[in-house]
Motif scaffolding. Structure first.
Motif, mmCIF file in Angstrom:
data_model
loop_
_atom_site.group_PDB
_atom_site.id
_atom_site.type_symbol
_atom_site.label_atom_id
_atom_site.label_comp_id
_atom_site.label_asym_id
_atom_site.label_seq_id
_atom_site.Cartn_x
_atom_site.Cartn_y
_atom_site.Cartn_z
ATOM 1 N N THR A 154 -3.303 -18.534 -39.215
ATOM 2 C CA THR A 154 -2.481 -17.469 -39.795
ATOM 3 C C THR A 154 -3.124 -16.938 -41.074
ATOM 4 O O THR A 154 -3.502 -17.712 -41.960
ATOM 5 N N ARG A 155 -3.230 -15.629 -41.187
ATOM 6 C CA ARG A 155 -3.848 -15.010 -42.359
ATOM 7 C C ARG A 155 -3.015 -15.259 -43.610
ATOM 8 O O ARG A 155 -1.787 -15.211 -43.576
ATOM 9 N N THR A 156 -3.674 -15.523 -44.718
ATOM 10 C CA THR A 156 -3.008 -15.690 -46.008
ATOM 11 C C THR A 156 -3.584 -14.681 -47.000
ATOM 12 O O THR A 156 -4.522 -13.944 -46.687
ATOM 13 N N ASP A 157 -3.038 -14.659 -48.207
ATOM 14 C CA ASP A 157 -3.555 -13.789 -49.271
ATOM 15 C C ASP A 157 -4.662 -14.472 -50.065
ATOM 16 O O ASP A 157 -5.287 -13.842 -50.932
ATOM 17 N N GLU A 158 -4.909 -15.742 -49.790
ATOM 18 C CA GLU A 158 -5.923 -16.496 -50.529
ATOM 19 C C GLU A 158 -7.329 -16.106 -50.081
ATOM 20 O O GLU A 158 -7.579 -15.869 -48.898
ATOM 21 N N THR A 159 -8.234 -16.037 -51.033
ATOM 22 C CA THR A 159 -9.638 -15.819 -50.718
ATOM 23 C C THR A 159 -10.487 -16.895 -51.383
ATOM 24 O O THR A 159 -10.117 -17.452 -52.419
ATOM 25 N N ILE A 160 -11.622 -17.183 -50.777
ATOM 26 C CA ILE A 160 -12.564 -18.150 -51.334
ATOM 27 C C ILE A 160 -13.968 -17.578 -51.205
ATOM 28 O O ILE A 160 -14.193 -16.593 -50.495
ATOM 29 N N ALA A 161 -14.900 -18.208 -51.893
ATOM 30 C CA ALA A 161 -16.328 -17.911 -51.734
ATOM 31 C C ALA A 161 -16.647 -16.420 -51.830
ATOM 32 O O ALA A 161 -17.328 -15.855 -50.979
ATOM 33 N N GLY A 162 -16.112 -15.771 -52.858
ATOM 34 C CA GLY A 162 -16.474 -14.388 -53.111
ATOM 35 C C GLY A 162 -15.771 -13.349 -52.264
ATOM 36 O O GLY A 162 -16.255 -12.225 -52.121
ATOM 37 N N GLY A 163 -14.626 -13.703 -51.678
ATOM 38 C CA GLY A 163 -13.858 -12.697 -50.959
ATOM 39 C C GLY A 163 -13.565 -12.978 -49.503
ATOM 40 O O GLY A 163 -13.076 -12.098 -48.793
ATOM 41 N N LEU A 164 -13.841 -14.177 -49.024
ATOM 42 C CA LEU A 164 -13.531 -14.523 -47.640
ATOM 43 C C LEU A 164 -12.056 -14.889 -47.535
ATOM 44 O O LEU A 164 -11.577 -15.781 -48.231
ATOM 45 N N ILE B 111 2.591 -30.993 -35.270
ATOM 46 C CA ILE B 111 1.456 -30.659 -36.134
ATOM 47 C C ILE B 111 0.797 -31.953 -36.591
ATOM 48 O O ILE B 111 1.423 -32.780 -37.261
ATOM 49 N N VAL B 112 -0.466 -32.146 -36.219
ATOM 50 C CA VAL B 112 -1.147 -33.398 -36.547
ATOM 51 C C VAL B 112 -2.116 -33.242 -37.708
ATOM 52 O O VAL B 112 -2.517 -34.233 -38.329
ATOM 53 N N ASN B 113 -2.485 -31.988 -38.042
ATOM 54 C CA ASN B 113 -3.383 -31.796 -39.182
ATOM 55 C C ASN B 113 -3.453 -30.306 -39.521
ATOM 56 O O ASN B 113 -2.966 -29.465 -38.766
ATOM 57 N N LYS B 114 -4.069 -30.017 -40.660
ATOM 58 C CA LYS B 114 -4.238 -28.644 -41.108
ATOM 59 C C LYS B 114 -5.638 -28.471 -41.689
ATOM 60 O O LYS B 114 -6.168 -29.377 -42.319
ATOM 61 N N VAL B 115 -6.227 -27.306 -41.464
ATOM 62 C CA VAL B 115 -7.522 -26.969 -42.059
ATOM 63 C C VAL B 115 -7.490 -25.505 -42.474
ATOM 64 O O VAL B 115 -6.512 -24.798 -42.218
ATOM 65 N N ARG B 116 -8.562 -25.058 -43.088
ATOM 66 C CA ARG B 116 -8.739 -23.643 -43.377
ATOM 67 C C ARG B 116 -9.823 -23.087 -42.456
ATOM 68 O O ARG B 116 -10.779 -23.787 -42.125
ATOM 69 N N LEU B 117 -9.662 -21.839 -42.070
ATOM 70 C CA LEU B 117 -10.725 -21.130 -41.362
ATOM 71 C C LEU B 117 -11.044 -19.857 -42.117
ATOM 72 O O LEU B 117 -10.191 -19.301 -42.815
ATOM 73 N N ILE B 118 -12.275 -19.412 -41.991
ATOM 74 C CA ILE B 118 -12.697 -18.125 -42.511
ATOM 75 C C ILE B 118 -13.311 -17.337 -41.351
ATOM 76 O O ILE B 118 -13.674 -17.914 -40.320
ATOM 77 N N SER B 119 -13.417 -16.020 -41.515
ATOM 78 C CA SER B 119 -13.980 -15.207 -40.445
ATOM 79 C C SER B 119 -14.527 -13.904 -41.020
ATOM 80 O O SER B 119 -13.943 -13.338 -41.949
ATOM 81 N N GLY B 120 -15.645 -13.440 -40.484
ATOM 82 C CA GLY B 120 -16.256 -12.208 -40.971
ATOM 83 C C GLY B 120 -17.030 -12.425 -42.272
ATOM 84 O O GLY B 120 -17.068 -13.520 -42.825
ATOM 85 N N ARG B 121 -17.646 -11.369 -42.753
ATOM 86 C CA ARG B 121 -18.342 -11.401 -44.036
ATOM 87 C C ARG B 121 -17.390 -10.976 -45.151
ATOM 88 O O ARG B 121 -16.364 -10.341 -44.911
ATOM 89 N N ALA B 122 -17.776 -11.280 -46.380
ATOM 90 C CA ALA B 122 -16.876 -11.068 -47.524
ATOM 91 C C ALA B 122 -16.396 -9.629 -47.659
ATOM 92 O O ALA B 122 -15.247 -9.386 -48.023
ATOM 93 N N ASN B 123 -17.230 -8.664 -47.382
ATOM 94 C CA ASN B 123 -16.842 -7.262 -47.546
ATOM 95 C C ASN B 123 -16.322 -6.632 -46.260
ATOM 96 O O ASN B 123 -16.133 -5.416 -46.185
ATOM 97 N N ASN C 99 -25.452 -15.268 -46.138
ATOM 98 C CA ASN C 99 -24.975 -15.909 -44.912
ATOM 99 C C ASN C 99 -23.530 -16.398 -45.015
ATOM 100 O O ASN C 99 -22.974 -16.897 -44.030
ATOM 101 N N ALA C 100 -22.929 -16.296 -46.190
ATOM 102 C CA ALA C 100 -21.561 -16.787 -46.352
ATOM 103 C C ALA C 100 -20.616 -16.022 -45.432
ATOM 104 O O ALA C 100 -20.669 -14.807 -45.328
ATOM 105 N N GLY C 101 -19.745 -16.754 -44.769
ATOM 106 C CA GLY C 101 -18.855 -16.143 -43.800
ATOM 107 C C GLY C 101 -19.450 -16.202 -42.408
ATOM 108 O O GLY C 101 -20.403 -16.935 -42.149
#
Length: 214
Positions: free
Chosen positions: A74-84, A98-110, A179-181
């Motif tokens: 689920t998308r959040t308003d939080e960003t990390i690593a320069g805008g991801l 629910i057995v666990n939780k993680v974060r995912l990122i997708s796409g490039r920062a811009n 290469n971030a993202g």
């Protein structure tokens, strides 16, 4: 009987919500959105309408009930690593727990708005995806540079111009380089989260990945 379902149109369009079966349009909800269906369907105008809230009705033909283990991002308003943008991701076992939780990122920062355009640097469209091989995580030296050594391919169940989508680890997430993202995939930003995701996929063999706007 009430039940949980997820929105999925035939392509990337949002689903219309009406104030009554075949009534006036009041809003739109994106693919991948979780809804609670209340009561029995009502047939009207060649569609089967179900209630998802007070004076909120949708056509049940565009809802999918997902059973078994699954990953829900689920998308959040939080960003990390320069805008991801951070996608809060819950790992649900075959019993619906629910057995666990993680974060995912997708796409490039811009490039953080999900897109249907082929080969774009954005996240893929919101919606429901299936794991190509439930329980399988490919590991290899050829993946270490950009994919962090792991890869689980997923495929959308809806029509889209995006392809070659998968879940992996992004070793560049916090390095601040070009290469971030990801280039349209989904990635865990830390080794710990990579291990949690990998172990879940292998042990629980989820069939579905659900990506929603929140």
């Amino acid at each position: 009987m009430d039940y949980i379902a997820y929105v999925q149109t035939k392509d990337v369009d949002s689903l219309t919500v009406r104030n009554a079966p075949l009534g006036e349009k009041i809003e739109f909800i994106s693919n991948g959105t979780e809804v609670k269906v209340q009561g029995e369907p009502v047939s009207k105008g060649n569609w089967n309408w179900v209630k998802i809230g007070t004076n909120r009705w949708v056509a049940s033909e565009f809802l999918k009930v997902v059973k078994g283990a699954r990953v829900v991002a689920t998308r959040t308003d939080e960003t990390i690593a320069g805008g991801l943008r951070v996608y809060k991701t819950i790992l649900i076992d075959s019993n619906g727990k629910i057995v666990n939780k993680v974060r995912l990122i997708s796409g490039r920062a811009n490039y953080q708005t999900p897109s249907n355009v082929a080969d774009s640097l954005t996240p893929p469209p919101f919606g429901i995806y299936t794991f190509d091989a439930p329980g399988w995580v490919y590991e290899g030296k050829d993946l270490k540079t950009q994919f962090g050594g792991v890869w689980s391919p997923i495929t959308p169940i809806f029509k889209t111009n995006r392809s070659e989508i998968g879940i992996h680890y992004d070793p560049s997430a916090f390095k601040g380089n070009y290469n971030a993202g990801t280039v349209g995939c989904f990635a865990t930003p830390t080794v710990k989260e990579k291990d949690i995701m990998t172990n879940f996929i292998r042990s629980q063999k989820p069939k579905h990945f659900i990506f929603n706007e929140g």
